[in-house]
Scaffold this motif. Structure first.
Motif, mmCIF file in Angstrom:
data_model
loop_
_atom_site.group_PDB
_atom_site.id
_atom_site.type_symbol
_atom_site.label_atom_id
_atom_site.label_comp_id
_atom_site.label_asym_id
_atom_site.label_seq_id
_atom_site.Cartn_x
_atom_site.Cartn_y
_atom_site.Cartn_z
ATOM 1 N N LEU A 148 0.822 -1.205 0.000
ATOM 2 C CA LEU A 148 0.000 0.000 0.000
ATOM 3 C C LEU A 148 0.859 1.259 0.000
ATOM 4 N N SER A 149 0.305 2.336 -0.523
ATOM 5 C CA SER A 149 0.957 3.632 -0.413
ATOM 6 C C SER A 149 0.797 4.135 1.019
ATOM 7 N N GLU A 150 1.816 4.806 1.512
ATOM 8 C CA GLU A 150 1.760 5.323 2.882
ATOM 9 C C GLU A 150 0.677 6.387 2.986
ATOM 10 N N ILE A 151 -0.227 6.198 3.940
ATOM 11 C CA ILE A 151 -1.334 7.147 4.086
ATOM 12 C C ILE A 151 -1.826 7.128 5.530
ATOM 13 N N LYS A 152 -2.119 8.302 6.036
ATOM 14 C CA LYS A 152 -2.710 8.393 7.364
ATOM 15 C C LYS A 152 -4.195 8.681 7.193
ATOM 16 N N ILE A 153 -5.022 7.758 7.615
ATOM 17 C CA ILE A 153 -6.469 7.884 7.431
ATOM 18 C C ILE A 153 -7.004 8.996 8.326
ATOM 19 N N GLN A 154 -7.775 9.880 7.714
ATOM 20 C CA GLN A 154 -8.261 11.055 8.427
ATOM 21 C C GLN A 154 -9.598 10.808 9.132
ATOM 22 N N GLU A 155 -10.471 10.004 8.508
ATOM 23 C CA GLU A 155 -11.797 9.815 9.103
ATOM 24 C C GLU A 155 -11.714 9.043 10.421
ATOM 25 N N LYS A 156 -12.638 9.340 11.293
ATOM 26 C CA LYS A 156 -12.648 8.733 12.620
ATOM 27 C C LYS A 156 -13.082 7.274 12.544
ATOM 28 N N ALA A 157 -12.379 6.432 13.273
ATOM 29 C CA ALA A 157 -12.693 4.998 13.281
ATOM 30 C C ALA A 157 -14.049 4.755 13.934
ATOM 31 N N ILE A 158 -14.741 3.722 13.433
ATOM 32 C CA ILE A 158 -16.055 3.358 13.973
ATOM 33 C C ILE A 158 -15.916 2.352 15.115
ATOM 34 N N TYR A 159 -14.931 1.446 14.971
ATOM 35 C CA TYR A 159 -14.746 0.375 15.954
ATOM 36 C C TYR A 159 -13.379 0.501 16.619
ATOM 37 N N ASP A 160 -13.256 -0.081 17.800
ATOM 38 C CA ASP A 160 -11.955 -0.105 18.476
ATOM 39 C C ASP A 160 -11.015 -1.106 17.805
ATOM 40 N N LEU A 161 -11.559 -2.240 17.350
ATOM 41 C CA LEU A 161 -10.728 -3.295 16.760
ATOM 42 C C LEU A 161 -11.412 -3.879 15.534
ATOM 43 N N VAL A 162 -10.635 -4.164 14.476
ATOM 44 C CA VAL A 162 -11.183 -4.844 13.305
ATOM 45 C C VAL A 162 -10.287 -6.033 12.941
ATOM 46 N N TYR A 163 -10.926 -7.044 12.363
ATOM 47 C CA TYR A 163 -10.199 -8.269 11.985
ATOM 48 C C TYR A 163 -10.852 -8.862 10.748
ATOM 49 N N LEU A 164 -10.021 -9.222 9.781
ATOM 50 C CA LEU A 164 -10.475 -9.853 8.541
ATOM 51 C C LEU A 164 -9.589 -11.054 8.271
ATOM 52 N N ALA A 252 1.403 0.788 6.670
ATOM 53 C CA ALA A 252 1.068 1.768 5.632
ATOM 54 C C ALA A 252 -0.065 2.684 6.076
ATOM 55 N N LEU A 253 -1.056 2.112 6.775
ATOM 56 C CA LEU A 253 -2.227 2.877 7.195
ATOM 57 C C LEU A 253 -2.013 3.613 8.508
ATOM 58 N N LYS A 254 -0.812 3.409 9.108
ATOM 59 C CA LYS A 254 -0.473 4.025 10.397
ATOM 60 C C LYS A 254 -1.504 3.660 11.460
ATOM 61 N N LYS A 255 -1.762 2.365 11.511
ATOM 62 C CA LYS A 255 -2.689 1.818 12.498
ATOM 63 C C LYS A 255 -1.918 0.946 13.490
ATOM 64 N N LYS A 256 -2.306 1.006 14.739
ATOM 65 C CA LYS A 256 -1.728 0.122 15.733
ATOM 66 C C LYS A 256 -2.269 -1.295 15.497
#
Length: 317
Positions: A148-164, A252-256
């Motif tokens: 992925l291209s490096e990007i910091k997502i601006q919109e606020k997260a809906i959930y505390d944790l996601v898993y796919l 890439a998404l700058k997510k923990k």
């Protein structure tokens, strides 16, 4: 230069390798054996009969013949990369090898899960994402890549944790984690994909936080799915020490990210502020990790795990 990638590309990760090669001016092609389909219903019926009665999978045979047909059209290649070569019989590997000057394998699974020991002598170079296999068999260790291209997502997260993820026995640990999240009053969104999701009823893994689907999620939709969570979850398969793509997607998404893979701490990108390695009993799972921001990686470390660097390393470009 002409390079061909051969793989069973279920999640469409491998196609990115070919795209990156083309960006570099390489005449690159992808033979995706996972894309093979029966021509019609009678062919599908014939294959079903053959598997049950004759213990012979005609679809697998046709997939492998397709590789040779495609290579016949493409002609001689400077390099051919086969990802997870155990999916192809040795006799086909011997024919495929005739089409190239350099035959390479990438093992994106441990030999314990997907045995390929009987094929290793065929390859000029073998790369593995599994540290144990690399050390034991003298393979070249390489991680998966950040496509992925490096990007910091601006919109606020809906959930505390996601898993796919695909449906397998990780579902049992996942259920414990969901219970822990509920106890901590943290939200989650989970999607489990695969043909075997019907087994959830046999295993009594019915949970309102989990969505089961047989429909494959489009690869282009994955970043959007992960953007819904403050933190991503990564659960390893049995006998796996290599790093999954989720580690690099989070980068890439700058997510923990929370993972049960202890080997992640051995890599130079590891930062306990960004990555939580959970204990087996989940005793170190707390709200504290969710409350601190992601810390950016140094640019040189970030680039080390990009697809561009991966391609340059594997194909010696």
């Amino acid at each position: 230069m002409r390079i061909c990638v051969i793989s069973f590309d279920f999640w469409n990760y491998d196609a990115h390798i070919v795209d990156e090669l083309r960006k570099k001016g390489v005449d690159a092609h992808h033979i995706n054996i996972g894309a093979y389909r029966h021509r019609n219903f009678p062919a599908r019926l014939k294959n079903t009969f053959s598997k049950i009665i004759l213990q012979r999978n005609l679809k697998n045979e046709m997939r492998q013949k397709m590789i040779l047909d495609e290579l016949g059209k493409l002609g001689k290649q400077d390099q051919i990369l086969v990802i997870n070569p155990e999916l192809i019989e040795r006799r086909y590997h011997e024919e495929i090898k005739k089409f190239t000057n350099k035959y390479i394998a990438y093992l994106y699974d441990s030999l314990a899960r997907c045995p390929a020991d009987h094929l290793v002598d065929l390859f000029d170079e073998i790369f593995s994402f599994d540290k144990n296999d690399a050390q034991r068999h003298h393979f070249k260790l390489i991680t998966n890549y950040n496509y992925l291209s490096e990007i910091k997502i601006q919109e606020k997260a809906i959930y505390d944790l996601v898993y796919l993820a695909s449906f397998d026995n990780r579902i049992f640990l996942l259920s414990k984690i969901i219970k822990k999240l509920q106890d901590l009053k943290l939200s989650c969104h989970v999607v489990i994909v695969g043909k075997k999701t019907w087994k959830k009823n046999l295993n009594l893994q019915i949970n309102p936080s989990i969505t089961y689907t047989r429909k494959r999620i489009k690869h282009s939709e994955i970043p959007g799915y992960y953007s819904k969570g403050r933190v991503l979850l990564d659960l390893t398969r049995d006998n796996q020490t290599g790093l999954s793509f989720r580690i690099f997607e989070s980068m890439a998404l700058k997510k923990k990210i929370i993972t049960n893979n202890p080997t992640v701490k051995d890599y130079d990108f590891y930062n306990s502020e960004n990555i939580l390695i959970i204990d087996e009993d989940l005793s170190n799972f707390s709200t504290a990790f969710f409350e601190t921001p992601y810390q950016d990686l140094p640019p040189d470390i970030y680039r080390k795990y990009t697809l561009e660097n991966w391609v340059e390393t594997v194909f010696n470009l």
